[in-house]
Design a protein around this motif. Structure first.
Motif, mmCIF file in Angstrom:
data_model
loop_
_atom_site.group_PDB
_atom_site.id
_atom_site.type_symbol
_atom_site.label_atom_id
_atom_site.label_comp_id
_atom_site.label_asym_id
_atom_site.label_seq_id
_atom_site.Cartn_x
_atom_site.Cartn_y
_atom_site.Cartn_z
ATOM 1 N N SER A 1 0.850 -1.186 0.000
ATOM 2 C CA SER A 1 0.000 0.000 0.000
ATOM 3 C C SER A 1 0.887 1.238 0.000
ATOM 4 O O SER A 1 1.892 1.293 0.714
ATOM 5 C CB SER A 1 -0.885 0.009 1.250
ATOM 6 N N ASP B 1 -4.945 2.193 3.037
ATOM 7 C CA ASP B 1 -6.288 2.468 2.507
ATOM 8 C C ASP B 1 -6.566 1.646 1.257
ATOM 9 O O ASP B 1 -7.688 1.179 1.049
ATOM 10 C CB ASP B 1 -6.461 3.952 2.210
ATOM 11 N N ASN B 2 -5.558 1.480 0.398
ATOM 12 C CA ASN B 2 -5.682 0.703 -0.836
ATOM 13 C C ASN B 2 -4.508 -0.266 -0.920
ATOM 14 O O ASN B 2 -3.358 0.135 -0.695
ATOM 15 C CB ASN B 2 -5.669 1.626 -2.061
#
Length: 103
Positions: free
Chosen positions: A47, A52-53
């Motif tokens: 990430s 978050d992603n």
């Protein structure tokens, strides 16, 4: 950052690991391994935004996904500060996957 260790006995993700990154002129290597007797698929993800992603890592320039169905031990390198890694057990049938991410 502290080493990340644990086990998978079902699908799920490990805790996040942030490698220590020095100067771009040095190798910032870290270790990723899994052992045990298992029927499972484990992939390495990273990430760029503190979790978050997540993106599946490639194991080579051809884009082959860094995923394993048997015990493995590999060395990763990260030149960019703040990139976070984790292992994701995406399929699980049986056994125990014992993992470690360390530097």
């Amino acid at each position: 950052m502290a080493n990340v260790t644990g086990t998978f006995t079902a699908t799920g993700q490990s805790s996040a690991f942030t490698p220590t990154v020095g100067s771009r002129s040095t190798i910032n290597a870290f270790n990723i391994s899994a052992s045990g007797t298992f029927v499972a698929t484990v992939q390495l993800e990273r990430s760029f935004d503190n979790g978050d992603n997540w993106f599946v890592c490639s194991s080579d320039a051809s884009g082959t996904t860094a995923s394993w169905t048997a015990p493995f031990s590999v060395v990763g390198e990260e030149p960019t500060p703040g990139v976070v890694y984790r292992l994701n057990c995406t399929a699980f049938t049986s056994g125990t996957v014992t993992y470690r991410i360390s530097q």
